[in-house]
Scaffold this active site. Structure first.
Site, PDB file in Angstrom:
ATOM      1  N   LYS A 135     -47.978 -44.119  54.117  1.00  0.00           N
ATOM      2  CA  LYS A 135     -46.739 -44.695  54.452  1.00  0.00           C
ATOM      3  C   LYS A 135     -47.928 -44.778  56.073  1.00  0.00           C
ATOM      4  O   LYS A 135     -46.551 -45.608  57.064  1.00  0.00           O
ATOM      5  CB  LYS A 135     -46.090 -43.604  54.378  1.00  0.00           C
ATOM      6  CG  LYS A 135     -44.754 -43.806  54.619  1.00  0.00           C
ATOM      7  CD  LYS A 135     -44.001 -42.252  54.239  1.00  0.00           C
ATOM      8  CE  LYS A 135     -44.560 -40.461  54.034  1.00  0.00           C
ATOM      9  NZ  LYS A 135     -44.213 -40.321  55.346  1.00  0.00           N
ATOM     10  N   ARG A 162     -36.327 -35.127  53.334  1.00  0.00           N
ATOM     11  CA  ARG A 162     -37.377 -35.309  52.585  1.00  0.00           C
ATOM     12  C   ARG A 162     -36.102 -34.795  51.010  1.00  0.00           C
ATOM     13  O   ARG A 162     -36.908 -34.584  49.448  1.00  0.00           O
ATOM     14  CB  ARG A 162     -38.180 -33.903  52.408  1.00  0.00           C
ATOM     15  CG  ARG A 162     -39.501 -34.183  53.120  1.00  0.00           C
ATOM     16  CD  ARG A 162     -39.792 -33.508  53.565  1.00  0.00           C
ATOM     17  NE  ARG A 162     -41.017 -33.397  55.315  1.00  0.00           N
ATOM     18  CZ  ARG A 162     -42.415 -34.294  54.731  1.00  0.00           C
ATOM     19  NH1 ARG A 162     -42.911 -34.098  53.938  1.00  0.00           N
ATOM     20  NH2 ARG A 162     -43.271 -34.005  56.196  1.00  0.00           N
ATOM     21  N   ARG A 210     -61.072 -38.306  50.068  1.00  0.00           N
ATOM     22  CA  ARG A 210     -61.994 -38.351  51.463  1.00  0.00           C
ATOM     23  C   ARG A 210     -62.534 -37.294  52.162  1.00  0.00           C
ATOM     24  O   ARG A 210     -63.177 -36.239  51.330  1.00  0.00           O
ATOM     25  CB  ARG A 210     -60.187 -37.161  52.838  1.00  0.00           C
ATOM     26  CG  ARG A 210     -59.489 -38.873  51.724  1.00  0.00           C
ATOM     27  CD  ARG A 210     -58.249 -38.228  52.684  1.00  0.00           C
ATOM     28  NE  ARG A 210     -56.714 -38.427  52.666  1.00  0.00           N
ATOM     29  CZ  ARG A 210     -55.588 -37.946  52.590  1.00  0.00           C
ATOM     30  NH1 ARG A 210     -55.651 -36.671  53.404  1.00  0.00           N
ATOM     31  NH2 ARG A 210     -54.934 -38.818  52.777  1.00  0.00           N
ATOM     32  N   ARG A 240     -61.806 -30.705  52.843  1.00  0.00           N
ATOM     33  CA  ARG A 240     -60.485 -30.291  53.740  1.00  0.00           C
ATOM     34  C   ARG A 240     -60.484 -28.917  52.151  1.00  0.00           C
ATOM     35  O   ARG A 240     -59.979 -30.556  51.192  1.00  0.00           O
ATOM     36  CB  ARG A 240     -59.895 -30.199  53.971  1.00  0.00           C
ATOM     37  CG  ARG A 240     -59.907 -31.405  55.389  1.00  0.00           C
ATOM     38  CD  ARG A 240     -58.929 -31.956  56.039  1.00  0.00           C
ATOM     39  NE  ARG A 240     -57.981 -31.960  55.467  1.00  0.00           N
ATOM     40  CZ  ARG A 240     -56.852 -31.677  55.439  1.00  0.00           C
ATOM     41  NH1 ARG A 240     -55.773 -30.940  56.147  1.00  0.00           N
ATOM     42  NH2 ARG A 240     -55.922 -32.030  54.583  1.00  0.00           N
ATOM     43  N   ARG A 279     -49.487 -30.380  45.485  1.00  0.00           N
ATOM     44  CA  ARG A 279     -48.843 -30.616  46.814  1.00  0.00           C
ATOM     45  C   ARG A 279     -47.725 -31.984  45.790  1.00  0.00           C
ATOM     46  O   ARG A 279     -46.656 -32.193  45.651  1.00  0.00           O
ATOM     47  CB  ARG A 279     -50.231 -31.214  47.202  1.00  0.00           C
ATOM     48  CG  ARG A 279     -49.356 -30.858  48.724  1.00  0.00           C
ATOM     49  CD  ARG A 279     -49.998 -31.771  50.265  1.00  0.00           C
ATOM     50  NE  ARG A 279     -51.461 -31.544  49.491  1.00  0.00           N
ATOM     51  CZ  ARG A 279     -52.291 -31.963  50.339  1.00  0.00           C
ATOM     52  NH1 ARG A 279     -51.435 -32.695  50.653  1.00  0.00           N
ATOM     53  NH2 ARG A 279     -53.716 -31.643  50.594  1.00  0.00           N
TER      54      ARG A 279
END
Ligand code: ZN
Length: 227
Positions: free
Chosen positions: A27, A102, A141, A174, A185
């Site tokens: 996004k 949201r 990542r 991370r 999440r």
């Protein structure tokens, strides 16, 4: 892939767009590309908060009192922050809203505020990516702690696994990007997001694009939906 007809700008012709997508859907990347193509600003809620806090504006100070207490900033403050920013000269022709609303409640409140000024969301663009693909994207990542270069196991791997191409530093991941953390999440984030999608589908302004493809292909679909 578009659900509705041509984008419907407000009577004054301003093109207010909303980008919707889960973490990892691309996004932010699409928002930046779209902003450059259309010549309108990308307004990300997190950036607006940081800028308002840094500048110490009245609205930023009001937001700070909630954040200092560890409370959520009320929707009306977030909406006011967007409306303030929309009154800046660079947004005269339109803007791309990102990171808000949201929830359906926030969407209704934003719609009402825009309507009170004779405006509306011209198009809500939903970048659709299946949850498991999002998990793979985010979980792959890594980043170099020395120079900050980001890598991805699949889409942008370093020449030597786990080592920065530029300075040879071992890459780190991370904790937030661990698959189980990402999945948790998304389980929280996706259901209310899909309700927002349905809200704008009902309003006849939704454009759903397939976010599984290359960045340029996704951008082409978005541009076709808004011009
Ligand atoms: Zn490096």
């Amino acid at each position: 892939m578009t659900d509705a007809g041509a984008a419907q700008p407000a009577p004054d012709g301003r093109l207010i767009l909303l980008l919707i997508g889960a973490v990892g859907a691309g996004k932010g990347t699409q928002a930046e590309l779209l902003a450059a193509r259309l010549g309108i600003p990308h307004l990300a809620s997190g950036d607006l908060f940081r800028a308002a806090l840094r500048a110490g504006t009245p609205i930023g100070e009001r937001a700070r009192t909630y954040m200092d207490r560890g409370d959520l900033v009320p929707d009306e403050i977030t909406i006011e922050m967007f409306m303030d920013r929309l009154s800046d000269a660079d947004a005269a022709r339109g803007a791309i809203l990102d990171g808000f609303p949201r929830t359906v409640g926030q969407a209704a409140a934003l719609d009402a505020t825009l309507a009170s000024r004779g405006e509306r969301i011209a198009r809500a663009i939903y970048i659709a990516v299946p949850t498991e693909e999002l998990v793979q994207r985010v979980a792959g990542r890594s980043v170099c702690p020395t120079c900050g270069t980001p890598y991805h196991d699949v889409s942008d791997p370093p020449r030597q696994p786990g080592i920065c191409d530029k300075d040879g530093t071992p890459l780190v991941r991370r904790d937030d990007d661990r698959p189980d953390v990402v999945r948790a999440r998304l389980q929280k984030q996706v259901p209310p997001m899909l309700q927002v999608v349905e809200h704008y589908r009902s309003a006849g302004v939704l454009a759903e694009v397939d976010g599984r493809r290359a960045i340029d292909d996704v951008l082409a679909d978005i541009l076709a939906a808004v011009t």
